[in-house]
Structures are given as structure tokens and as C-alpha cells.
Design a protein around this motif. Structure first.
Motif, mmCIF file in Angstrom:
data_model
loop_
_atom_site.group_PDB
_atom_site.id
_atom_site.type_symbol
_atom_site.label_atom_id
_atom_site.label_comp_id
_atom_site.label_asym_id
_atom_site.label_seq_id
_atom_site.Cartn_x
_atom_site.Cartn_y
_atom_site.Cartn_z
ATOM 1 N N THR A 169 0.860 -1.177 0.000
ATOM 2 C CA THR A 169 0.000 0.000 0.000
ATOM 3 C C THR A 169 0.897 1.227 0.000
ATOM 4 O O THR A 169 2.122 1.109 0.127
ATOM 5 C CB THR A 169 -0.885 0.031 1.260
ATOM 6 O OG1 THR A 169 -0.012 0.068 2.408
ATOM 7 C CG2 THR A 169 -1.793 -1.196 1.345
ATOM 8 N N ASN A 210 -3.195 9.071 4.983
ATOM 9 C CA ASN A 210 -4.541 9.092 5.553
ATOM 10 C C ASN A 210 -5.260 7.759 5.330
ATOM 11 O O ASN A 210 -4.727 6.852 4.695
ATOM 12 C CB ASN A 210 -5.339 10.283 5.025
ATOM 13 C CG ASN A 210 -5.582 10.222 3.527
ATOM 14 O OD1 ASN A 210 -5.597 9.158 2.910
ATOM 15 N ND2 ASN A 210 -5.781 11.388 2.925
ATOM 16 N N ARG A 211 -6.461 7.668 5.833
ATOM 17 C CA ARG A 211 -7.223 6.410 5.738
ATOM 18 C C ARG A 211 -7.527 6.008 4.304
ATOM 19 O O ARG A 211 -7.766 4.850 4.020
ATOM 20 C CB ARG A 211 -8.505 6.510 6.542
ATOM 21 C CG ARG A 211 -8.226 6.542 8.012
ATOM 22 C CD ARG A 211 -9.486 6.514 8.808
ATOM 23 N NE ARG A 211 -9.126 6.596 10.216
ATOM 24 C CZ ARG A 211 -9.970 6.848 11.166
ATOM 25 N NH1 ARG A 211 -11.240 7.036 10.897
ATOM 26 N NH2 ARG A 211 -9.556 6.908 12.408
ATOM 27 N N GLY A 212 -7.528 6.956 3.409
ATOM 28 C CA GLY A 212 -7.752 6.662 1.999
ATOM 29 C C GLY A 212 -6.487 6.211 1.289
ATOM 30 O O GLY A 212 -6.462 6.068 0.078
ATOM 31 N N ASP A 213 -5.393 6.014 2.053
ATOM 32 C CA ASP A 213 -4.085 5.582 1.550
ATOM 33 C C ASP A 213 -3.463 6.631 0.627
ATOM 34 O O ASP A 213 -2.867 6.307 -0.394
ATOM 35 C CB ASP A 213 -4.180 4.218 0.850
ATOM 36 C CG ASP A 213 -2.864 3.431 0.941
ATOM 37 O OD1 ASP A 213 -2.131 3.603 1.941
ATOM 38 O OD2 ASP A 213 -2.572 2.643 0.017
ATOM 39 N N HIS A 214 -3.613 7.920 1.012
ATOM 40 C CA HIS A 214 -3.003 9.025 0.289
ATOM 41 C C HIS A 214 -2.082 9.781 1.246
ATOM 42 O O HIS A 214 -2.455 10.028 2.401
ATOM 43 C CB HIS A 214 -4.067 9.988 -0.246
ATOM 44 C CG HIS A 214 -4.941 9.388 -1.293
ATOM 45 N ND1 HIS A 214 -5.807 8.359 -1.045
ATOM 46 C CD2 HIS A 214 -5.062 9.666 -2.605
ATOM 47 C CE1 HIS A 214 -6.442 8.033 -2.151
ATOM 48 N NE2 HIS A 214 -6.008 8.808 -3.120
ATOM 49 N N THR A 272 -0.276 12.844 2.998
ATOM 50 C CA THR A 272 -0.633 14.221 3.314
ATOM 51 C C THR A 272 0.544 15.124 2.944
ATOM 52 O O THR A 272 1.563 14.640 2.461
ATOM 53 C CB THR A 272 -0.965 14.379 4.811
ATOM 54 O OG1 THR A 272 0.229 14.198 5.568
ATOM 55 C CG2 THR A 272 -2.025 13.381 5.253
#
Length: 169
Positions: free
Chosen positions: A39, A130-134, A136
Motif C-alpha cells: 500500500t 490518511n485512511r484513503g491511503d493518500h 498528506t
């Protein structure tokens, strides 16, 4: 003041050795990164662990790295450390991160995979995901490095209490 003096005397008598963490060796590093997910966060953790280990970097040095501090060479990366615990006047130093023999533990390959996955081309090198795997835009905290190392150690079946961000040095 009297209690403070007594406690200071006790510390002088008994000592105040800091709790030691285990230094990670290459076999443990291999186990840690082998268990990281594919990921964006996993790529960040792989790049962070392998860079910290290969460069013997402190967690504060890792989180202070900027994209602009990387200089790509045929042999790998030259990394500019702007300030460190041993360089209080911020004279800076350059650390080499060469290509590794094994692609699974190569810090250069890991950094490039992280940069591509997180779409980083400026700003902080290591960032929260972040939780969306992006990724910051802000840098990781030094405490985050310790948590990442502990999480990777636990996933590898190692005792996480024996490892911290300092284990990479």
C-alpha cells in the motif's frame, strides 16, 4: 529542595541508565520489510526503515528530510542532513544511500517506489498517510518513526518492545 537533593543522591548512587532498545540487524530488517503491505503506507514504511537503517539516521533526521535533500546519482542517493543532534550549528552533512544487492531491501528502490506512489516531488519526504491511503503534505513526527518500526517488528513476529526508531542506527 530537601526531597530533590535526596532524589539526586539516589540517582548518583544507583545510576539512571536509559532503557536500551535492540539494534536491528539486517536479518530483522529483512523480516520487518517482508511483512509490510503493498500500500502507499507500506511503501512509506519500507522506504523509511530501509533509509534509516542504510544511512544510520536518527528518527529526527528522517522526519526532517525534504524531497530537495535527495540527490540522485548512478550509485544511489546522496542525502543532505541539514541538522542533527551532533550538529547543533546546522553545518549539515551528506549521507550516501547506495543501491542494495537485494531489491527487497534496497533503500533506493524503496524511496523511488514511495515517491511514485505518494506523488511526491517537493516538500517533506516522509509524510503521514490518511485512511484513503493518500500521503498528506505535512512531515511525520519523530514518534511516528518509532511506531512504524514497532508495528513492522510485531508484524514480523519480533517483540515490538525491543525496537524503536533508534534501532535503525
Amino acid at each position: 529542595p530537601a526531597v530533590r537533593d535526596v532524589l539526586a543522591g539516589v540517582r548518583r548512587s544507583l545510576g539512571v541508565a536509559p532503557a536500551q532498545v535492540a539494534p536491528a540487524v539486517i536479518g530483522e530488517i529483512r523480516r520487518m520489510v517482508a511483512h509490510l503491505p503493498d500500500t502507499v503506507a507500506g511503501k512509506r514504511d519500507r522506504a523509511l526503515i530501509l533509509s534509516g537503517f542504510a544511512g544510520a539516521l536518527r528518527r529526527s533526521e528522517l522526519v526532517a528530510l525534504e524531497f530537495a535533500d535527495l540527490e540522485r546519482r548512478d550509485e544511489g542517493y546522496l542525502v543532505r542532513i541539514r541538522r542533527s543532534k551532533g550538529d547543533q550549528e546546522a553545518a549539515g552533512q551528506t549521507v550516501a544511500l547506495p543501491f542494495g544487492h537485494d531489491p527487497e531491501t534496497c533503500p533506493v528502490t524503496a524511496i523511488e517506489a514511495w515517491l511514485e506512489a505518494a506523488e511526491i516531488n517537493d516538500g517533506p519526504l516522509f509524510r503521514p498517510v490518511n485512511r484513503g491511503d493518500h500521503a498528506t503534505g505535512r512531515p511525520l513526527s519523530p514518534q511516528s518513526v518509532a511506531l512504524i518500526v514497532k508495528r513492522a517488528a510485531e508484524a514480523a513476529g519480533l517483540d515490538p518492545d525491543r525496537y524503536s526508531g533508534h534501532s535503525l542506527r
